[in-house]
Write a protein that holds these residues in place. Structure first.
Motif, PDB file in Angstrom:
ATOM      1  N   ILE A 151      -0.835  -9.273  -5.928  1.00  0.00           N
ATOM      2  CA  ILE A 151      -1.532  -8.647  -7.053  1.00  0.00           C
ATOM      3  C   ILE A 151      -1.292  -7.146  -7.044  1.00  0.00           C
ATOM      4  O   ILE A 151      -1.026  -6.538  -8.087  1.00  0.00           O
ATOM      5  CB  ILE A 151      -3.035  -8.979  -7.008  1.00  0.00           C
ATOM      6  CG1 ILE A 151      -3.223 -10.457  -7.363  1.00  0.00           C
ATOM      7  CG2 ILE A 151      -3.835  -8.088  -7.942  1.00  0.00           C
ATOM      8  CD1 ILE A 151      -4.593 -11.009  -7.079  1.00  0.00           C
ATOM      9  N   LEU A 152      -1.348  -6.541  -5.878  1.00  0.00           N
ATOM     10  CA  LEU A 152      -1.101  -5.110  -5.768  1.00  0.00           C
ATOM     11  C   LEU A 152       0.312  -4.760  -6.251  1.00  0.00           C
ATOM     12  O   LEU A 152       0.500  -3.834  -7.044  1.00  0.00           O
ATOM     13  CB  LEU A 152      -1.309  -4.650  -4.325  1.00  0.00           C
ATOM     14  CG  LEU A 152      -1.182  -3.165  -4.034  1.00  0.00           C
ATOM     15  CD1 LEU A 152      -2.097  -2.336  -4.922  1.00  0.00           C
ATOM     16  CD2 LEU A 152      -1.480  -2.897  -2.578  1.00  0.00           C
ATOM     17  N   LEU A 153       1.305  -5.520  -5.830  1.00  0.00           N
ATOM     18  CA  LEU A 153       2.676  -5.298  -6.285  1.00  0.00           C
ATOM     19  C   LEU A 153       2.786  -5.441  -7.798  1.00  0.00           C
ATOM     20  O   LEU A 153       3.403  -4.622  -8.476  1.00  0.00           O
ATOM     21  CB  LEU A 153       3.632  -6.264  -5.611  1.00  0.00           C
ATOM     22  CG  LEU A 153       4.008  -5.966  -4.176  1.00  0.00           C
ATOM     23  CD1 LEU A 153       4.772  -7.128  -3.580  1.00  0.00           C
ATOM     24  CD2 LEU A 153       4.820  -4.690  -4.097  1.00  0.00           C
ATOM     25  N   HIS A 154       2.206  -6.499  -8.315  1.00  0.00           N
ATOM     26  CA  HIS A 154       2.266  -6.749  -9.755  1.00  0.00           C
ATOM     27  C   HIS A 154       1.649  -5.588 -10.532  1.00  0.00           C
ATOM     28  O   HIS A 154       2.227  -5.099 -11.503  1.00  0.00           O
ATOM     29  CB  HIS A 154       1.548  -8.062 -10.082  1.00  0.00           C
ATOM     30  CG  HIS A 154       1.325  -8.272 -11.534  1.00  0.00           C
ATOM     31  ND1 HIS A 154       2.361  -8.517 -12.412  1.00  0.00           N
ATOM     32  CD2 HIS A 154       0.189  -8.270 -12.270  1.00  0.00           C
ATOM     33  CE1 HIS A 154       1.860  -8.657 -13.633  1.00  0.00           C
ATOM     34  NE2 HIS A 154       0.553  -8.513 -13.569  1.00  0.00           N
ATOM     35  N   GLU A 155       0.475  -5.145 -10.109  1.00  0.00           N
ATOM     36  CA  GLU A 155      -0.201  -4.091 -10.842  1.00  0.00           C
ATOM     37  C   GLU A 155       0.485  -2.737 -10.674  1.00  0.00           C
ATOM     38  O   GLU A 155       0.526  -1.947 -11.613  1.00  0.00           O
ATOM     39  CB  GLU A 155      -1.671  -4.017 -10.412  1.00  0.00           C
ATOM     40  CG  GLU A 155      -2.476  -5.275 -10.680  1.00  0.00           C
ATOM     41  CD  GLU A 155      -2.536  -5.676 -12.147  1.00  0.00           C
ATOM     42  OE1 GLU A 155      -2.284  -4.837 -13.028  1.00  0.00           O
ATOM     43  OE2 GLU A 155      -2.833  -6.852 -12.398  1.00  0.00           O
ATOM     44  N   VAL A 156       1.034  -2.453  -9.504  1.00  0.00           N
ATOM     45  CA  VAL A 156       1.767  -1.193  -9.312  1.00  0.00           C
ATOM     46  C   VAL A 156       2.992  -1.164 -10.223  1.00  0.00           C
ATOM     47  O   VAL A 156       3.339  -0.109 -10.764  1.00  0.00           O
ATOM     48  CB  VAL A 156       2.154  -0.988  -7.832  1.00  0.00           C
ATOM     49  CG1 VAL A 156       3.157   0.145  -7.677  1.00  0.00           C
ATOM     50  CG2 VAL A 156       0.909  -0.702  -7.001  1.00  0.00           C
ATOM     51  N   CYS A 157       3.615  -2.320 -10.422  1.00  0.00           N
ATOM     52  CA  CYS A 157       4.786  -2.385 -11.321  1.00  0.00           C
ATOM     53  C   CYS A 157       4.425  -2.012 -12.748  1.00  0.00           C
ATOM     54  O   CYS A 157       5.285  -1.592 -13.505  1.00  0.00           O
ATOM     55  CB  CYS A 157       5.408  -3.774 -11.283  1.00  0.00           C
ATOM     56  SG  CYS A 157       6.297  -4.102  -9.774  1.00  0.00           S
ATOM     57  N   ARG A 158       3.182  -2.173 -13.123  1.00  0.00           N
ATOM     58  CA  ARG A 158       2.747  -1.837 -14.480  1.00  0.00           C
ATOM     59  C   ARG A 158       2.610  -0.333 -14.672  1.00  0.00           C
ATOM     60  O   ARG A 158       2.550   0.140 -15.804  1.00  0.00           O
ATOM     61  CB  ARG A 158       1.424  -2.516 -14.779  1.00  0.00           C
ATOM     62  CG  ARG A 158       1.525  -4.014 -14.803  1.00  0.00           C
ATOM     63  CD  ARG A 158       0.209  -4.661 -15.037  1.00  0.00           C
ATOM     64  NE  ARG A 158      -0.303  -4.257 -16.336  1.00  0.00           N
ATOM     65  CZ  ARG A 158      -1.485  -4.648 -16.808  1.00  0.00           C
ATOM     66  NH1 ARG A 158      -2.247  -5.422 -16.100  1.00  0.00           N
ATOM     67  NH2 ARG A 158      -1.897  -4.244 -17.989  1.00  0.00           N
ATOM     68  N   SER A 159       2.528   0.399 -13.561  1.00  0.00           N
ATOM     69  CA  SER A 159       2.291   1.847 -13.680  1.00  0.00           C
ATOM     70  C   SER A 159       3.536   2.583 -14.148  1.00  0.00           C
ATOM     71  O   SER A 159       4.626   2.134 -14.084  1.00  0.00           O
ATOM     72  CB  SER A 159       1.829   2.420 -12.353  1.00  0.00           C
ATOM     73  OG  SER A 159       2.830   2.316 -11.361  1.00  0.00           O
ATOM     74  N   ARG A 177       0.835  -1.210   0.000  1.00  0.00           N
ATOM     75  CA  ARG A 177       0.000   0.000   0.000  1.00  0.00           C
ATOM     76  C   ARG A 177       0.868   1.258   0.000  1.00  0.00           C
ATOM     77  O   ARG A 177       0.557   2.232  -0.680  1.00  0.00           O
ATOM     78  CB  ARG A 177      -0.915   0.028   1.228  1.00  0.00           C
ATOM     79  CG  ARG A 177      -2.150  -0.811   1.121  1.00  0.00           C
ATOM     80  CD  ARG A 177      -3.083  -0.318   0.064  1.00  0.00           C
ATOM     81  NE  ARG A 177      -3.248   1.121   0.102  1.00  0.00           N
ATOM     82  CZ  ARG A 177      -4.266   1.771  -0.391  1.00  0.00           C
ATOM     83  NH1 ARG A 177      -5.236   1.119  -0.966  1.00  0.00           N
ATOM     84  NH2 ARG A 177      -4.337   3.066  -0.339  1.00  0.00           N
ATOM     85  N   GLU A 178       1.960   1.245   0.766  1.00  0.00           N
ATOM     86  CA  GLU A 178       2.873   2.392   0.790  1.00  0.00           C
ATOM     87  C   GLU A 178       3.526   2.577  -0.575  1.00  0.00           C
ATOM     88  O   GLU A 178       3.729   3.709  -1.022  1.00  0.00           O
ATOM     89  CB  GLU A 178       3.941   2.207   1.854  1.00  0.00           C
ATOM     90  CG  GLU A 178       3.424   2.247   3.266  1.00  0.00           C
ATOM     91  CD  GLU A 178       4.487   1.883   4.279  1.00  0.00           C
ATOM     92  OE1 GLU A 178       5.575   1.424   3.885  1.00  0.00           O
ATOM     93  OE2 GLU A 178       4.222   2.047   5.478  1.00  0.00           O
ATOM     94  N   LEU A 179       3.849   1.475  -1.221  1.00  0.00           N
ATOM     95  CA  LEU A 179       4.452   1.534  -2.553  1.00  0.00           C
ATOM     96  C   LEU A 179       3.479   2.146  -3.548  1.00  0.00           C
ATOM     97  O   LEU A 179       3.860   2.980  -4.365  1.00  0.00           O
ATOM     98  CB  LEU A 179       4.884   0.136  -2.994  1.00  0.00           C
ATOM     99  CG  LEU A 179       5.668   0.049  -4.286  1.00  0.00           C
ATOM    100  CD1 LEU A 179       6.956   0.852  -4.196  1.00  0.00           C
ATOM    101  CD2 LEU A 179       5.972  -1.395  -4.613  1.00  0.00           C
ATOM    102  N   ALA A 180       2.213   1.750  -3.462  1.00  0.00           N
ATOM    103  CA  ALA A 180       1.193   2.324  -4.344  1.00  0.00           C
ATOM    104  C   ALA A 180       1.082   3.831  -4.101  1.00  0.00           C
ATOM    105  O   ALA A 180       1.019   4.610  -5.062  1.00  0.00           O
ATOM    106  CB  ALA A 180      -0.148   1.636  -4.120  1.00  0.00           C
ATOM    107  N   ASP A 181       1.072   4.234  -2.842  1.00  0.00           N
ATOM    108  CA  ASP A 181       1.017   5.662  -2.527  1.00  0.00           C
ATOM    109  C   ASP A 181       2.252   6.386  -3.066  1.00  0.00           C
ATOM    110  O   ASP A 181       2.137   7.459  -3.650  1.00  0.00           O
ATOM    111  CB  ASP A 181       0.913   5.883  -1.015  1.00  0.00           C
ATOM    112  CG  ASP A 181      -0.426   5.451  -0.450  1.00  0.00           C
ATOM    113  OD1 ASP A 181      -1.393   5.304  -1.233  1.00  0.00           O
ATOM    114  OD2 ASP A 181      -0.499   5.252   0.777  1.00  0.00           O
ATOM    115  N   TYR A 182       3.434   5.786  -2.874  1.00  0.00           N
ATOM    116  CA  TYR A 182       4.683   6.378  -3.348  1.00  0.00           C
ATOM    117  C   TYR A 182       4.649   6.572  -4.868  1.00  0.00           C
ATOM    118  O   TYR A 182       5.125   7.583  -5.384  1.00  0.00           O
ATOM    119  CB  TYR A 182       5.855   5.483  -2.953  1.00  0.00           C
ATOM    120  CG  TYR A 182       7.196   5.975  -3.430  1.00  0.00           C
ATOM    121  CD1 TYR A 182       7.914   6.902  -2.682  1.00  0.00           C
ATOM    122  CD2 TYR A 182       7.749   5.507  -4.611  1.00  0.00           C
ATOM    123  CE1 TYR A 182       9.146   7.359  -3.111  1.00  0.00           C
ATOM    124  CE2 TYR A 182       8.978   5.958  -5.052  1.00  0.00           C
ATOM    125  CZ  TYR A 182       9.673   6.884  -4.307  1.00  0.00           C
ATOM    126  OH  TYR A 182      10.887   7.337  -4.745  1.00  0.00           O
TER     127      TYR A 182
END
Length: 75
Positions: free
Chosen positions: A67-75, A22-27
């Motif tokens: 899944i969150l990590l995988h999808e954030v990597c796509r951004s 979640r912190e990674l997504a925010d970052y």
């Protein structure tokens, strides 16, 4: 496919440091939307102002994180 995903995640962690998903997504300025569905585990939506990651809250915690990590990597 796993090798590619693992490399993306590893590259992102090395750039940003080890963070909770979640912190990674925010970052990365990625919005996270939890949609309770059994058909969709996760997804990525590219929008003009950034990105939205969709994750099913019905999944076990570690699968949601993966899944969150995988999808954030796509951004």
């Amino acid at each position: 496919m796993f090798g590619r995903i693992f490399k993306q995640v590893s590259d992102l962690i090395s750039r940003c440091g080890l963070l909770h998903p979640r912190e990674l997504a925010d970052y990365c300025e990625v919005n996270v939307l939890y949609v309770p569905t059994k058909r969709l585990r996760g997804g990525f939506i590219d929008i003009p102002d950034g990105a939205i990651v969709v994750v099913s809250p019905l999944l076990p915690r570690f699968k949601r994180y993966g899944i969150l990590l995988h999808e954030v990597c796509r951004s």
